[in-house]
Each structure stands twice: as C-alpha cells, then as structure tokens.
Design a protein around this motif. Structure first.
Motif, PDB file in Angstrom:
ATOM      1  N   UNK A   1      54.024  32.674  -4.163  1.00 43.94           N
ATOM      2  CA  UNK A   1      55.090  31.685  -3.985  1.00 43.94           C
ATOM      3  C   UNK A   1      56.074  31.798  -5.152  1.00 43.94           C
ATOM      4  N   UNK A   2      57.386  31.974  -4.834  1.00 44.27           N
ATOM      5  CA  UNK A   2      58.374  32.045  -5.919  1.00 44.27           C
ATOM      6  C   UNK A   2      58.263  30.821  -6.827  1.00 44.27           C
ATOM      7  N   UNK A   3      58.532  30.991  -8.093  1.00 42.55           N
ATOM      8  CA  UNK A   3      58.481  29.946  -9.123  1.00 42.55           C
ATOM      9  C   UNK A   3      57.043  29.497  -9.422  1.00 42.55           C
ATOM     10  N   UNK A   4      56.315  29.056  -8.383  1.00 46.13           N
ATOM     11  CA  UNK A   4      54.964  28.539  -8.600  1.00 46.13           C
ATOM     12  C   UNK A   4      54.005  29.626  -9.111  1.00 46.13           C
TER      13      UNK A   4
ATOM     14  N   UNK B   1      54.473  30.226 -12.846  1.00 47.59           N
ATOM     15  CA  UNK B   1      53.955  29.064 -13.595  1.00 47.59           C
ATOM     16  C   UNK B   1      52.426  29.084 -13.622  1.00 47.59           C
TER      17      UNK B   1
ATOM     18  N   UNK C   1      50.596  31.278 -16.154  1.00 45.84           N
ATOM     19  CA  UNK C   1      50.601  30.728 -17.513  1.00 45.84           C
ATOM     20  C   UNK C   1      49.706  29.490 -17.613  1.00 45.84           C
ATOM     21  N   UNK C   2      49.726  28.672 -16.537  1.00 49.39           N
ATOM     22  CA  UNK C   2      48.950  27.425 -16.570  1.00 49.39           C
ATOM     23  C   UNK C   2      47.444  27.704 -16.545  1.00 49.39           C
TER      24      UNK C   2
ATOM     25  N   UNK D   1      46.620  28.469 -20.195  1.00 45.78           N
ATOM     26  CA  UNK D   1      46.776  27.300 -21.063  1.00 45.78           C
ATOM     27  C   UNK D   1      45.721  26.241 -20.747  1.00 45.78           C
TER      28      UNK D   1
ATOM     29  N   UNK E   1      63.706  27.324  -2.119  1.00 44.51           N
ATOM     30  CA  UNK E   1      63.535  28.556  -2.898  1.00 44.51           C
ATOM     31  C   UNK E   1      62.107  29.095  -2.785  1.00 44.51           C
ATOM     32  N   UNK E   2      61.147  28.186  -2.630  1.00 44.54           N
ATOM     33  CA  UNK E   2      59.741  28.576  -2.566  1.00 44.54           C
ATOM     34  C   UNK E   2      59.296  28.910  -1.143  1.00 44.54           C
TER      35      UNK E   2
ATOM     36  N   UNK F   1      62.676  27.857 -14.095  1.00 43.34           N
ATOM     37  CA  UNK F   1      61.321  27.938 -13.548  1.00 43.34           C
ATOM     38  C   UNK F   1      60.765  26.621 -13.040  1.00 43.34           C
TER      39      UNK F   1
ATOM     40  N   UNK G   1      59.972  23.775 -10.481  1.00 42.22           N
ATOM     41  CA  UNK G   1      59.842  23.756  -9.025  1.00 42.22           C
ATOM     42  C   UNK G   1      59.184  22.479  -8.509  1.00 42.22           C
TER      43      UNK G   1
ATOM     44  N   UNK H   1      56.591  25.048 -19.797  1.00 42.15           N
ATOM     45  CA  UNK H   1      56.673  24.062 -18.714  1.00 42.15           C
ATOM     46  C   UNK H   1      55.302  23.423 -18.469  1.00 42.15           C
TER      47      UNK H   1
ATOM     48  N   UNK I   1      49.677  16.678 -16.360  1.00 43.44           N
ATOM     49  CA  UNK I   1      49.793  17.568 -17.529  1.00 43.44           C
ATOM     50  C   UNK I   1      50.301  16.805 -18.754  1.00 43.44           C
TER      51      UNK I   1
ATOM     52  N   UNK J   1      48.177  17.743 -21.725  1.00 40.32           N
ATOM     53  CA  UNK J   1      48.503  19.043 -22.330  1.00 40.32           C
ATOM     54  C   UNK J   1      49.843  18.964 -23.077  1.00 40.32           C
TER      55      UNK J   1
ATOM     56  N   UNK K   1      49.254  25.294 -28.417  1.00 40.48           N
ATOM     57  CA  UNK K   1      47.794  25.424 -28.568  1.00 40.48           C
ATOM     58  C   UNK K   1      47.330  26.634 -27.803  1.00 40.48           C
TER      59      UNK K   1
END
Lengths: 200, 200
Positions: A56-59, A62, A65-66, A69, B47-48, B168, B170, B181, B187, B190, B200
């Motif tokens: 999925x674009x954008x998601x 993210x 990285x999520x 993290x 977009x998604x 980025x 969404x 983000x 979140x 976090x 972190x």
C-alpha cells in the motif's frame, strides 16, 4: 476462575511477534490463561478485499520503520526478514498438532518460530525448518513430518481460520476476552485494563 | 530550542479527536510547540487505493467499538456522530484562515469543532456551523464567511494536503517530529519517549 485470553496471530506478522514476547509475562502477572490461536492473515485480507500492507502506498514505507521502532519501544530484538511476506501454513499446522499434544511445548515452539524468523532470518516457510524448530523443543520430528501431510491436520488449521474470522478477527495480533477484541500490540494497555477491571 | 510536533489530522476522524484532546497537555508537559495541520483523509485514501474504513468487512465493525472503547480508555467524552463520515473541507479551510491570523484561537476553534462533532453531534460539514464555532472563539464571522469562497483559502488547504502526503502522512492522527512519523493516537507513548530521549 482465571480470565482466558485468546491470542490470535500469524507467524509472518511483525506486530504478532512483538505481542508473542509480551503476552506471556502479561498473562503470568495478571493470572490469565493465554490460548495461542494462529490464523492466516491472507484469508482475512481476502475477506476484507485489502491489499498486503507493504504494497500500500505511504502505509508500506511507514510500516517498515514502525516495525523496527515498535520493537525497540517494547525492548524486543528485531531484524527485518529477508523473505517477507512468507508462507506460514506449515508452521501453523505444526502449531496445532503440537498444541493438541502439549500446549506448553507448543508455546515454546511458537516463540521459537517467531524468533527464528524475526531475529535469525530463518526460512520458516520451509517445512524442514518448522520440523527442526519443533524437534529442538522436544517434539517427535518423524511424527510431525508425517502429520503435516494429513488431511485432518490441514483441516484443523482451516477450521481455526474460519472460526477466527467468524469471531471478527482480521489482524495480527488480536487478543480476545470473551467477545471483546483488541487489535494490535498497541492495545495491550487496553487489554490489561479490561482484564483487571472486568471491562471499562 | 523546544521540539516542534506537527499534529496532522482530519476533523472527521475519531482517533484524531482523541489525539486533539491529549496533545495539548502532552505538549505543555514536555515543553513542545504543537503545530496543528489538518489534511483530507480522503485524499490519502485515494493515494493509497484504500476503501473507507467503515466499509471494510470485519474492520468496520471492530472500529466502531474501538472508537468508543478508546475514548473511554483515554478519558475523553465520545458520542458516535449520526452523520459519519462527513465532509471537512469547510472546517479545515476555516482552520488555516484562523491559524494565519491567531494560532491560539485556531487551536481553540479546532477543539471546538472536534467536540461539536464527536460530543454534540453537530453538522460540522455545514459552513454555517463552522462559522458559528469560529465566532464563538472570537473570530470575525463575516470575514470568515467571505474568506471561505476565496481561491487563496481553497489553495491553502490543497497545498497543506499535498505537503502532508509528500511527507508520508496517510492517517489521522499522525504526529511528526522532523522526519519521524507516529501514526495513531496509540503512538502517543512512542512520541513522548522520542521527544524526551531525542529518539530511541
């Protein structure tokens, strides 16, 4: 009566992995029974008409990285698997076969599968890997290898997947206390308050 | 230098509303500047290639319950709006017009819009409602009414939506600290650790 928590997950899910590391200590602290219930996230996505998250674009960007993290936030080691996504049918069929014989061993195997995939970058889509991980926990490798081809073992997973979707489960991890669902490792805080307070 | 947090949201988002109630106190406690940045969730979904959440099988039913439970968990009053989803273009154009004149008033207006929709069940899709809510915070109703038709005011929102997606963003809410983000009111934990520790 101790509260029973159903822990629904897919072995291919990063958030499911983090949840698997956290739910044991949480259950022990609160005196809950935790029942592990692997299901196939692909079946849920088909029912939802959803595309795989990473596509999925954008998601997708993210999420990558999520995952990392969130693992650091929860104090859980994590290495992005080189094979992602991965087929989890064999690992999950093996789980139920083990669970029906020894739930304690099955949970150890479950954690071992998650760590093999998300820490050691092992190919958990390969039945040989699955059998090795089960054997390392004390399972009978020959009996498990034979069982993985059984129609009854295949049906067991299919029945569990159908039951999870019928109960409203669609994401990994989902925790259930009775009919109340908590989707996401980020709902552990709500799950804990729910168990302690008998709802809120 | 105080840390700046960009708070991206859509006035039609239940989790955005909960976040709006929490981010002010969090920012004050940690000494952060919080910049409110409404964007159009519909543009992100386009977009998604995603369907509206409430229309997704399984997820829609869960979300309805999770909105209410998450509001209780965070101690925020919540009543499911009778008009859902709702158009937020007028409310968000008005926000930026107000922000460019008085950011403190704009944040009060923003909270008032969220509460009007998620507590009082007001029709925030109606420009008359939007103008009334702004006037109640001290804005010039006549000037705002005239501004809502201006091409420059329309462009301001469009530019902000494009910038959010380019960064980025969404989902609502999303918090940004520099390029980092944090998507979801879940979140906030976090985000807080990130601000306190410088990552972190």
């Amino acid at each position: 009566m101790p509260v029973t928590v159903h822990f629904h997950f897919d072995f291919g899910s990063p958030y499911g992995y983090i949840a698997a590391e956290k739910i044991g200590p949480l259950g022990a602290r609160l005196g809950c029974d935790v029942v592990w219930k692997p299901f196939l996230i692909g079946a849920a996505m088909k029912a939802m008409g959803s595309a795989p998250m990473m596509e999925v674009p954008l998601k997708g960007a993210y999420a990558k990285r999520d995952f990392e993290r969130s693992a650091r936030f929860h104090g859980v080691p994590y290495r992005a698997p080189s094979r992602f996504p991965i087929g989890t049918v064999a690992a999950q069929r093996a789980f139920y076969w083990l669970w029906d014989r020894d739930p304690v061993l099955a949970k150890r195997y479950g954690l071992a599968v998650f760590r093999a995939y998300f820490v050691d970058d092992s190919d958990i889509g390969d039945a040989a890997t699955v059998i090795r991980l089960a054997a390392e926990q004390g399972a009978d490798a020959g009996a498990l290898a034979a069982a993985l081809g059984d129609a009854a073992v295949k049906d067991r997973l299919k029945t569990e997947v159908d039951a999870a979707l019928a109960a409203g489960v669609f994401g990994s991890p989902t925790f259930a206390v009775g009919d109340e669902l908590f989707w996401g490792v980020d709902r552990l805080d709500q799950l804990e308050r729910w168990i302690v307070g008998g709802g809120f």
